[in-house]
Design a protein around this motif. Structure first.
Motif, PDB file in Angstrom:
ATOM      1  N   GLU A  61      -9.423   4.744 -23.745  1.00 55.14           N
ATOM      2  CA  GLU A  61      -8.147   5.251 -23.249  1.00 55.14           C
ATOM      3  C   GLU A  61      -8.349   6.134 -22.019  1.00 55.14           C
ATOM      4  OE1 GLU A  61      -5.795   7.494 -26.010  1.00 55.14           O
ATOM      5  OE2 GLU A  61      -4.029   7.329 -24.705  1.00 55.14           O
ATOM      6  N   GLU A  62      -9.441   6.859 -22.006  1.00 59.09           N
ATOM      7  CA  GLU A  62      -9.722   7.778 -20.893  1.00 59.09           C
ATOM      8  C   GLU A  62      -9.903   7.063 -19.560  1.00 59.09           C
ATOM      9  OE1 GLU A  62     -11.125   7.763 -23.876  1.00 59.09           O
ATOM     10  OE2 GLU A  62     -11.948   9.722 -24.450  1.00 59.09           O
ATOM     11  N   TYR A  63     -10.165   5.765 -19.586  1.00 62.23           N
ATOM     12  CA  TYR A  63     -10.327   5.054 -18.318  1.00 62.23           C
ATOM     13  C   TYR A  63      -8.974   4.753 -17.657  1.00 62.23           C
ATOM     14  CZ  TYR A  63     -14.866   3.774 -20.453  1.00 62.23           C
ATOM     15  OH  TYR A  63     -16.086   3.778 -21.076  1.00 62.23           O
ATOM     16  N   LEU A  64      -7.931   4.794 -18.469  1.00 61.13           N
ATOM     17  CA  LEU A  64      -6.611   4.423 -17.962  1.00 61.13           C
ATOM     18  C   LEU A  64      -5.933   5.640 -17.342  1.00 61.13           C
ATOM     19  CD1 LEU A  64      -5.624   2.297 -21.063  1.00 61.13           C
ATOM     20  CD2 LEU A  64      -6.179   1.407 -18.783  1.00 61.13           C
ATOM     21  N   ASP A  65      -4.979   5.379 -16.481  1.00 58.39           N
ATOM     22  CA  ASP A  65      -4.281   6.473 -15.808  1.00 58.39           C
ATOM     23  C   ASP A  65      -3.069   6.866 -16.632  1.00 58.39           C
ATOM     24  OD1 ASP A  65      -2.978   8.194 -14.159  1.00 58.39           O
ATOM     25  OD2 ASP A  65      -2.704   6.778 -12.496  1.00 58.39           O
ATOM     26  N   PRO A  66      -3.058   8.083 -17.193  1.00 57.62           N
ATOM     27  CA  PRO A  66      -1.913   8.482 -18.026  1.00 57.62           C
ATOM     28  C   PRO A  66      -0.624   8.585 -17.217  1.00 57.62           C
ATOM     29  CG  PRO A  66      -3.382  10.365 -17.658  1.00 57.62           C
ATOM     30  CD  PRO A  66      -4.063   9.158 -17.062  1.00 57.62           C
ATOM     31  N   ASN A  67      -0.748   8.679 -15.888  1.00 55.74           N
ATOM     32  CA  ASN A  67       0.452   8.809 -15.048  1.00 55.74           C
ATOM     33  C   ASN A  67       0.905   7.495 -14.425  1.00 55.74           C
ATOM     34  OD1 ASN A  67       0.542  11.652 -15.445  1.00 55.74           O
ATOM     35  ND2 ASN A  67      -1.173  11.811 -14.014  1.00 55.74           N
ATOM     36  N   LEU A  68       0.379   6.391 -14.940  1.00 53.79           N
ATOM     37  CA  LEU A  68       0.770   5.093 -14.396  1.00 53.79           C
ATOM     38  C   LEU A  68       2.294   4.939 -14.470  1.00 53.79           C
ATOM     39  CD1 LEU A  68      -0.431   2.285 -13.432  1.00 53.79           C
ATOM     40  CD2 LEU A  68       0.044   1.521 -15.761  1.00 53.79           C
ATOM     41  N   VAL A  69       2.895   4.576 -13.361  1.00 49.29           N
ATOM     42  CA  VAL A  69       4.349   4.386 -13.355  1.00 49.29           C
ATOM     43  C   VAL A  69       4.664   2.957 -13.773  1.00 49.29           C
ATOM     44  CG1 VAL A  69       6.454   4.538 -11.982  1.00 49.29           C
ATOM     45  CG2 VAL A  69       4.483   5.969 -11.398  1.00 49.29           C
ATOM     46  N   ILE A  70       5.523   2.823 -14.758  1.00 51.12           N
ATOM     47  CA  ILE A  70       5.951   1.491 -15.187  1.00 51.12           C
ATOM     48  C   ILE A  70       7.474   1.477 -15.341  1.00 51.12           C
ATOM     49  CG2 ILE A  70       3.814   0.979 -16.435  1.00 51.12           C
ATOM     50  CD1 ILE A  70       5.711   1.402 -19.019  1.00 51.12           C
ATOM     51  N   ASP A  71       8.040   0.292 -15.405  1.00 52.55           N
ATOM     52  CA  ASP A  71       9.457   0.155 -15.708  1.00 52.55           C
ATOM     53  C   ASP A  71       9.565  -0.120 -17.204  1.00 52.55           C
ATOM     54  OD1 ASP A  71      12.020  -0.819 -16.224  1.00 52.55           O
ATOM     55  OD2 ASP A  71      12.217  -1.669 -14.218  1.00 52.55           O
ATOM     56  N   PRO A  72      10.018   0.879 -17.979  1.00 50.88           N
ATOM     57  CA  PRO A  72      10.003   0.711 -19.451  1.00 50.88           C
ATOM     58  C   PRO A  72      10.874  -0.440 -19.941  1.00 50.88           C
ATOM     59  CG  PRO A  72      10.947   2.847 -18.824  1.00 50.88           C
ATOM     60  CD  PRO A  72      10.495   2.193 -17.560  1.00 50.88           C
ATOM     61  N   GLU A  73      11.971  -0.705 -19.227  1.00 47.99           N
ATOM     62  CA  GLU A  73      12.826  -1.817 -19.687  1.00 47.99           C
ATOM     63  C   GLU A  73      12.132  -3.162 -19.504  1.00 47.99           C
ATOM     64  OE1 GLU A  73      16.750  -1.681 -17.887  1.00 47.99           O
ATOM     65  OE2 GLU A  73      16.795   0.485 -18.325  1.00 47.99           O
ATOM     66  N   ILE A  74      11.461  -3.294 -18.376  1.00 45.49           N
ATOM     67  CA  ILE A  74      10.717  -4.538 -18.128  1.00 45.49           C
ATOM     68  C   ILE A  74       9.622  -4.680 -19.184  1.00 45.49           C
ATOM     69  CG2 ILE A  74       9.099  -5.643 -16.533  1.00 45.49           C
ATOM     70  CD1 ILE A  74      11.527  -5.673 -14.949  1.00 45.49           C
ATOM     71  N   LYS A  75       8.960  -3.583 -19.453  1.00 45.31           N
ATOM     72  CA  LYS A  75       7.885  -3.655 -20.440  1.00 45.31           C
ATOM     73  C   LYS A  75       8.438  -4.106 -21.795  1.00 45.31           C
ATOM     74  CE  LYS A  75       4.274  -1.110 -22.778  1.00 45.31           C
ATOM     75  NZ  LYS A  75       3.352   0.027 -22.764  1.00 45.31           N
ATOM     76  N   VAL A 134     -17.308   7.253 -28.083  1.00 50.56           N
ATOM     77  CA  VAL A 134     -18.592   7.632 -28.653  1.00 50.56           C
ATOM     78  C   VAL A 134     -19.157   8.919 -28.070  1.00 50.56           C
ATOM     79  CG1 VAL A 134     -19.816   5.802 -29.831  1.00 50.56           C
ATOM     80  CG2 VAL A 134     -19.230   5.510 -27.440  1.00 50.56           C
ATOM     81  N   GLY A 135     -18.770   9.273 -26.897  1.00 53.83           N
ATOM     82  CA  GLY A 135     -19.253  10.510 -26.271  1.00 53.83           C
ATOM     83  C   GLY A 135     -18.313  10.851 -25.155  1.00 53.83           C
ATOM     84  N   PRO A 136     -18.509  12.010 -24.506  1.00 54.64           N
ATOM     85  CA  PRO A 136     -17.599  12.345 -23.415  1.00 54.64           C
ATOM     86  C   PRO A 136     -17.658  11.283 -22.308  1.00 54.64           C
ATOM     87  CG  PRO A 136     -19.092  14.184 -23.909  1.00 54.64           C
ATOM     88  CD  PRO A 136     -19.574  13.006 -24.687  1.00 54.64           C
ATOM     89  N   VAL A 137     -16.504  10.864 -21.838  1.00 54.47           N
ATOM     90  CA  VAL A 137     -16.436   9.836 -20.797  1.00 54.47           C
ATOM     91  C   VAL A 137     -17.196  10.265 -19.542  1.00 54.47           C
ATOM     92  CG1 VAL A 137     -14.810   8.835 -19.132  1.00 54.47           C
ATOM     93  CG2 VAL A 137     -14.355   8.678 -21.568  1.00 54.47           C
ATOM     94  N   GLU A 138     -17.126  11.563 -19.238  1.00 59.05           N
ATOM     95  CA  GLU A 138     -17.766  12.068 -18.009  1.00 59.05           C
ATOM     96  C   GLU A 138     -19.273  11.781 -17.987  1.00 59.05           C
ATOM     97  OE1 GLU A 138     -15.779  13.985 -20.011  1.00 59.05           O
ATOM     98  OE2 GLU A 138     -14.051  13.488 -18.737  1.00 59.05           O
ATOM     99  N   ASP A 139     -19.866  11.623 -19.168  1.00 52.70           N
ATOM    100  CA  ASP A 139     -21.308  11.349 -19.214  1.00 52.70           C
ATOM    101  C   ASP A 139     -21.632   9.892 -18.886  1.00 52.70           C
ATOM    102  OD1 ASP A 139     -21.566  13.908 -19.976  1.00 52.70           O
ATOM    103  OD2 ASP A 139     -22.078  13.509 -22.091  1.00 52.70           O
ATOM    104  N   GLU A 140     -20.596   9.070 -18.830  1.00 53.37           N
ATOM    105  CA  GLU A 140     -20.855   7.636 -18.663  1.00 53.37           C
ATOM    106  C   GLU A 140     -21.066   7.216 -17.223  1.00 53.37           C
ATOM    107  OE1 GLU A 140     -17.574   5.621 -20.481  1.00 53.37           O
ATOM    108  OE2 GLU A 140     -18.282   6.013 -22.520  1.00 53.37           O
ATOM    109  N   TYR A 141     -20.657   8.072 -16.283  1.00 54.36           N
ATOM    110  CA  TYR A 141     -20.766   7.661 -14.884  1.00 54.36           C
ATOM    111  C   TYR A 141     -21.284   8.814 -14.034  1.00 54.36           C
ATOM    112  CZ  TYR A 141     -16.241  10.053 -14.830  1.00 54.36           C
ATOM    113  OH  TYR A 141     -15.241  10.969 -14.990  1.00 54.36           O
ATOM    114  N   LYS A 142     -21.784   8.462 -12.854  1.00 50.72           N
ATOM    115  CA  LYS A 142     -22.245   9.496 -11.927  1.00 50.72           C
ATOM    116  C   LYS A 142     -22.083   8.995 -10.496  1.00 50.72           C
ATOM    117  CE  LYS A 142     -27.062   8.040 -11.750  1.00 50.72           C
ATOM    118  NZ  LYS A 142     -28.461   8.439 -11.679  1.00 50.72           N
TER     119      LYS A 142
END
Ligand code: ADP
Ligand code: MG
Ligand code: MG
Ligand code: MG
Ligand code: MG
Ligand code: MG
Length: 673
Positions: A366-380, A548-556
């Motif tokens: 879930e952490e990879y996704l953008d929580p602020n993604l703008v969508i049209d809820p009716e279309i969804k 499984v662990g903090p997402v921040e540890d997965e990339y650099k």
């Protein structure tokens, strides 16, 4: 071509009133094709490239090199050539890979700029490794055929942008005065755009929806003699032809930026795109996600755009300029005014890096996704009600926040569910760096994924190299089940980074440390249907399995060299070594392997800095030119010699002569290839 069907194109205020209609029908068409095609299985592994060209006029004794606006005539000549009807024999090509006797005749397409052409292979490439060797001869064939249908002084060249488009004076053949009613540009005439009603309408309605002209401001490169602060000397503050002439008086052209004001400055750029067909929708969604983080890396690696409107820029790639050139967002959507008439604030242009992942891969946290993604809820909700899963519904509900820009009145009379025109209207004007392409309405081909960020390269050798590399990467991803996920907002950040001058050597990019990380142990098995989110809202994406662990540890942060060639500590393997071990694991004959090695070598050396990007080569060419005054100005004379050199490189390549001894640093661009 459906896209170019004729009709009455609506001007903006009227088109706006039909936007809802088009979206509603577009969603119905999408659901129709989704329900038909979601079960499709075992489609072949096919792929194809798209190469875009500028058409220039050049002759040794003419001091000017110009953009030729004869696109329509050239396409007509190509279409009318009976010898091209089915198959064509490639020109003799002693260098490079050995061509076949015959190739299916390539397909030529119109593009936005009336000085542009696009060419694709006559039929998509197959899975066989030997096919990879036919890409380069086919690209050369396409260029030769294009040239054959031009005037003797016209050439198809693969620079991303014409260095002096929009400069004062004459830069097109024929010449037209500015400014026309559609673009209202003070730099380029309306005639710069493909005259088909779709294109001027697209440009005019983007401007009209936005409420002012587009603003394409590129930081100027500051050289020793560049006046500072720098004021774009080509901007005219005293025009009073159109209301939009006020834009520059209202601050549209800030200091230290090259100022451009029309769609042609962006959509007049050439790129290299690759489309892959997946065996089924699941694989397609996986490819879309896994290729997404590679976008900025390949953008930096293919950098080829250091000049705009006759000035050296401080950026190396075209991407953001195209983004700004088609940015139709209103002041409200941009967050400059409180929301009153518009529905939401939109953080990005409709041409931008993509904003969400679409796979149901349990490794997608879930952490990879953008929580602020703008969508049209009716279309969804409509898509969910139609049986689509949450994550894919989210993707399309995001694309559908946009208005359709070009609407033909005739198309709004009856809803035709055997077509996808309304869906494509929205889909094809969401220019993201990945595109998920559903099958066409007749469902005769599969789910496809398009990789769109790469800049076109000067030679077909390089264009073939990058195309083949990307195909091999897709094979590696699937066969080693690689995991490239990082938070999508980090991909955005990387996209910005890729613009910096010489980013390929000077910058670092967020990248996943461990490409082999397996699925999270808990909560996997979240199968195909995620729970409905009950009508959308801001939390657009559903919950993947536990982390499984903090997402921040997965990339650099890594350099492009580390990403491509591996790091010195041996912790990160590098994409080229992964491709090599993949090739070791499959059956490739020696001859094929040798040819593929040429391509992989080019990419390896571009990443390490042993060879230069086209952007670097062009900069050095300008700096080393006797006519350059270290003031950031790319004069007519310098432009002519630069384009002349590019044409000469092309002729050398066509004749299979190699590039040695060309001078002007060409050996730093192409090495001993
Ligand atoms: P667009 O401009 O919409 O991206 P084009 O038709 O210009 O589309 O280019 C699409 C590319 O996809 C071409 O290279 C073409 O050869 C290739 N292609 C066509 N059919 C398939 C298919 N079934 N699978 C994969 N690639 C395909
Ligand atoms: Mg195309
Ligand atoms: Mg194109
Ligand atoms: Mg285009
Ligand atoms: Mg394309
Ligand atoms: Mg297209």
């Amino acid at each position: 071509m459906g896209l170019l069907a004729l009709g009455t194109a609506l001007d903006w205020p009227e088109a706006k009133t039909k936007a809802h209609h088009v979206r509603a029908w577009g969603i119905k068409q999408l659901l129709e094709i989704w329900n038909k095609a979601k079960v499709k299985e075992r489609d072949a592994m096919l792929w194809g490239d798209e190469v875009e060209y500028l058409v220039v006029t050049y002759s040794k004794d003419d001091p000017k090199v110009l953009l030729s606006l004869r696109q329509a005539d050239i396409l007509a000549a190509l279409a009318g050539d009976k010898d091209l009807a089915k198959e064509v024999t490639p020109p003799a090509s002693p260098g490079g890979t050995k061509p076949k006797d015959k190739y299916p005749s390539p397909v030529f397409h119109p593009e936005f700029g009336r000085f542009m052409l696009e060419a694709t292979p006559g039929k998509p490439w197959g899975i066989d490794f030997k096919e990879l060797l036919h890409v380069e001869p086919d690209m050369k064939l396409r260029r030769a055929i294009a040239k054959d249908h031009m005037l003797p002084n016209e050439y198809p060249i693969t620079l991303t942008t014409f260095p002096r488009i929009g400069s004062p004076g004459v830069f097109t053949e024929p010449h037209y005065p500015v400014s026309g009613p559609k673009l209202r540009s003070q730099f380029v005439p309306d005639e710069i755009a493909n005259p088909h009603i779709r294109f001027p309408t697209l440009a005019a309605n983007i401007r009209s929806r936005r409420g002012r002209k587009v603003q394409v401001n590129v930081p100027v490169f500051r050289d020793e003699n560049t006046p500072w602060p720098w004021k774009d000397p080509t901007v005219n503050y005293d025009l009073h032809n159109w209301p939009e002439d006020d834009d520059v008086r209202n601050g549209a052209a800030p200091d230290n930026f090259i100022h451009m004001d029309a769609m042609a400055f962006g959509m007049g750029s050439c790129c290299l795109q690759i489309t892959f067909q997946a065996k089924n929708i699941t694989e397609g969604r996986k490819m879309y996600d896994q290729l997404s983080p590679l976008g900025p890396i390949l953008l930096a690696l293919t950098a080829a755009t250091p000049i705009y409107k006759g000035f050296l820029a401080d950026t190396d790639v075209r991407w953001n300029q195209i983004s700004k050139a088609v940015d139709d967002r209103t002041a409200e959507e941009l967050g400059e005014k409180p929301l009153q008439n518009d529905r939401w604030r939109i953080p990005k242009s409709r041409y931008a890096s993509n904003s969400t992942y679409i796979s149901e891969d349990p490794r997608l946290r879930e952490e990879y996704l953008d929580p602020n993604l703008v969508i049209d809820p009716e279309i969804k909700q409509q898509l969910l009600d139609g049986g689509m899963d949450d994550r894919l519904a989210t993707h399309f509900a995001h694309l559908f926040i946009r208005d359709p820009i070009v609407i033909f009145n005739e198309d709004l009379e009856v809803l035709d569910l055997s077509k996808t025109d309304h869906f494509e209207n929205i889909q094809s004007t969401n220019w993201q760096h990945m595109r998920f392409k559903p099958p066409p309405a007749d469902n005769n081909i599969g789910w496809r994924v398009e990789f769109r960020p790469m800049e076109i390269q000067i030679t077909d050798f390089e264009n073939a190299a990058f195309s083949v590399f990307m195909v091999l990467i897709t094979r590696v991803i699937l066969s080693f089940d690689l995991n490239f996920y990082i938070p999508i907002t980090k991909v955005d950040e990387n996209m910005e980074t890729a613009h910096k001058r010489d980013a390929v050597l000077q910058e670092k990019f967020w990248f996943r440390r461990n490409l082999f990380s397996s699925r999270p142990s808990r909560g996997s098995g979240s199968g195909t249907n995620t729970p409905r989110s009950g009508g959308g809202g801001s939390r657009a994406n559903s919950r993947p399995p536990s982390p499984v662990g903090p997402v921040e540890d997965e990339y650099k942060l890594m350099t492009v060299n580390e990403v491509i060639n591996g790091d010195e500590e041996g912790e990160f393997p590098g994409l080229i070594p992964l491709v090599e071990s993949y090739l070791d694991s499959v059956n490739v004959d020696v001859a094929t392997r040798c040819q593929l090695a040429r391509y992989l070598d080019l990419i390896r050396k571009r990443a390490s800095g042993e060879l230069w990007t086209a952007a670097r080569w062009i900069r050095e060419f300008v700096k080393g030119h006797e006519g350059y005054r270290r003031d950031s100005v790319v004069s007519e004379e310098v432009n002519k010699d630069l384009v002349g050199n590019v044409i000469e490189i092309g002729e050398r390549e066509a004749k299979g002569k190699g590039f040695k001894g060309l001078g002007r640093g060409v050996e730093k661009l192409l090495g001993g290839f």
